[in-house]
Design an enzyme around this catalytic site. Structure first.
Site, PDB file in Angstrom:
ATOM      1  CD  GLU A  90      -2.908  -1.125   2.303  1.00 44.08           C
ATOM      2  OE1 GLU A  90      -2.761  -0.127   3.366  1.00 44.08           O
ATOM      3  OE2 GLU A  90      -3.192  -2.340   3.182  1.00 44.08           O
ATOM      4  CB  CYS A 103       2.997   7.503   3.242  1.00 50.72           C
ATOM      5  SG  CYS A 103       3.301   5.963   4.451  1.00 50.72           S
ATOM      6  CB  CYS A 110       5.276  -5.626   9.138  1.00 54.77           C
ATOM      7  SG  CYS A 110       6.593  -5.033  10.392  1.00 54.77           S
ATOM      8  CB  CYS A 114       3.400  -2.817  16.153  1.00 56.91           C
ATOM      9  SG  CYS A 114       5.120  -2.347  16.037  1.00 56.91           S
ATOM     10  CB  CYS A 117       0.514  -2.024  13.217  1.00 57.52           C
ATOM     11  SG  CYS A 117       0.965  -1.472  11.472  1.00 57.52           S
ATOM     12  N   GLY A 157       5.683  -2.331   6.624  1.00 55.43           N
ATOM     13  CA  GLY A 157       6.984  -2.851   6.700  1.00 55.43           C
ATOM     14  C   GLY A 157       7.625  -2.041   7.494  1.00 55.43           C
ATOM     15  CD  GLU A 158      11.539  -0.915  11.261  1.00 53.67           C
ATOM     16  OE1 GLU A 158      12.424  -0.148  11.077  1.00 53.67           O
ATOM     17  OE2 GLU A 158      10.712  -0.518  11.994  1.00 53.67           O
ATOM     18  CB  SER A 189       8.705   6.033  10.309  1.00 47.98           C
ATOM     19  OG  SER A 189       8.190   5.373  11.259  1.00 47.98           O
ATOM     20  CB  SER A 212       6.969   3.715  15.928  1.00 52.70           C
ATOM     21  OG  SER A 212       6.642   4.187  14.745  1.00 52.70           O
ATOM     22  CG  LEU A 213       8.240   6.888  22.455  1.00 55.14           C
ATOM     23  CD1 LEU A 213       9.604   5.772  22.452  1.00 55.14           C
ATOM     24  CD2 LEU A 213       8.305   8.125  23.048  1.00 55.14           C
ATOM     25  CG  HIS A 214       3.426   4.085  19.268  1.00 53.45           C
ATOM     26  ND1 HIS A 214       3.036   5.144  18.487  1.00 53.45           N
ATOM     27  CD2 HIS A 214       4.206   3.178  18.058  1.00 53.45           C
ATOM     28  CE1 HIS A 214       3.546   5.074  17.515  1.00 53.45           C
ATOM     29  NE2 HIS A 214       3.916   3.811  17.116  1.00 53.45           N
ATOM     30  CG  ASN A 288      -5.773   5.882  11.147  1.00 52.13           C
ATOM     31  OD1 ASN A 288      -6.835   6.458  10.967  1.00 52.13           O
ATOM     32  ND2 ASN A 288      -4.599   6.248  10.827  1.00 52.13           N
ATOM     33  CB  CYS A 331      -0.408   1.554   6.927  1.00 55.61           C
ATOM     34  SG  CYS A 331       0.639   0.900   5.505  1.00 55.61           S
TER      35      CYS A 331
END
Length: 342
Positions: A90, A103, A110, A114, A117, A157-158, A189, A212-214, A288, A331
């Protein structure tokens, strides 16, 4: 057969010379490719014999738009692309005052796991090549008829799990003989792969970094992001401080706000303390919602309250502008729903 979009200019020069052609031909081919040409017959300043050689040796790869969602409110477009092997990825095209941005995905799937996600739901299928990452941008430009001047590698993906191909992609899009997109207009990212953060700072000191902290404690972050088990906050945050000192570049910390998990006043205080004195910016993102995750989002009002608490303690923060709110924004959602279009 070689996908020419996978090659840096230097690699293309090596290929062209190995075909018995003068080195300058590589720059000509490179220029045609990034003018959007996919047929060697359209490269009119190349000798016919050379064009035939290229046709027998190489091709110009592309991604196939399988589904396009267009926002009726802000011009955002969400793409589901099919790769040559059938894998799906995507991309999102976004319009801003400063210009158009895309993006892009760096992997098909991935493996980071997470739990909020959608991209990681079915694991990792494979890494994308430099040409497959780049072709997302080329396809969006062809679809919209508009120039894209900013890139965010924050899709499926990472990126740091595919570092070599990511690096070649950055060098290709930055090349002045091609798309000539400035390093400062590219953002990558990561969920926090510490050794690669250090390497990235040395290799690409002008490219923007987002983390990405979160979560504000290892318990909270670890409950959402398995990577925290290997690189906990006590390892990640010093690496981020080292990065800003080495590069002089500000880090953006992505903080997805999850209702009842990481959105309390105490979380805001801990986050401020964690980042105090660092050259950084916090991007607050109301989740999201992905049905399979079981998590719920926070209100815009709560996100703004959280932002105010951070700024009161000296940390610069913004609440992400909602783009494409009327289409599948998270995503991975189109990819998860691929059965609906097959």
């Amino acid at each position: 057969m070689i996908n020419l979009r996978d090659l840096t200019l230097k690699e293309m020069e090596e290929l062209i010379v190995s075909m018995g052609e003068p080195k300058f031909r590589a720059k000509q081919v490179f220029g045609w490719i990034y003018k959007g040409k996919t047929d060697f017959r359209e490269m009119t300043n190349l000798p016919e014999v050379f064009r035939q050689k290229l046709k027998e040796t190489a091709y110009i790869g592309a991604v196939e738009p399988l589904k396009i969602q267009k926002s009726k409110t802000d011009g955002t477009r969400k793409y589901l692309f099919r790769l040559e092997d059938g894998n799906l990825i995507e991309s999102v095209f976004m319009k801003y005052k400063y210009g158009n941005s895309i993006c892009v995905s760096s992997q098909a799937g991935c493996r980071m796991g997470c739990c909020f996600c959608a991209s990681t739901r079915n694991g990792l299928d494979r890494n994308l090549t430099p040409g497959e990452i780049l072709s997302q941008l080329m396809a969006a430009e062809a679809d919209t008829g508009e120039r894209i001047g900013h890139i965010v590698v924050m899709g499926t993906g990472e990126p740091f799990d595919n570092y070599d191909n990511l690096s070649r992609f950055i060098r290709i899009v930055n090349d002045p003989n091609g798309l000539n997109i400035g390093m400062r207009n590219i953002t990558v990212s990561t969920c926090g792969l510490v050794p690669v953060i250090r390497r990235f700072g040395r290799d690409f000191p002008q490219v923007n970094l987002a983390i990405s902290l979160h979560g504000t404690t290892d318990e909270i972050r670890g409950s959402m992001m398995p990577v925290n088990g290997k690189y906990p906050l006590e390892v990640l945050i010093p690496a981020c401080r080292d990065y800003t000192e080495t590069t002089g570049r500000r880090i953006t910390f992505e903080y997805t706000m999850v209702n009842g998990v990481n959105d309390s006043d105490e979380d805001a205080h801990r986050l401020s303390k964690l980042l105090q004195g660092m050259l950084c910016h916090v991007n607050l993102i109301p989740l999201n919602r992905v049905a399979e995750s079981g998590f719920d989002t926070v209100s815009r009002k709560r996100a703004e309250e959280f932002r105010h608490l951070l700024e009161r303690e000296g940390v610069v923060a913004t609440v992400r502008r909602e783009l494409g709110a009327d289409i599948d924004a998270a995503c991975g959602q189109l990819r998860l729903g691929k059965k609906d279009i097959e």
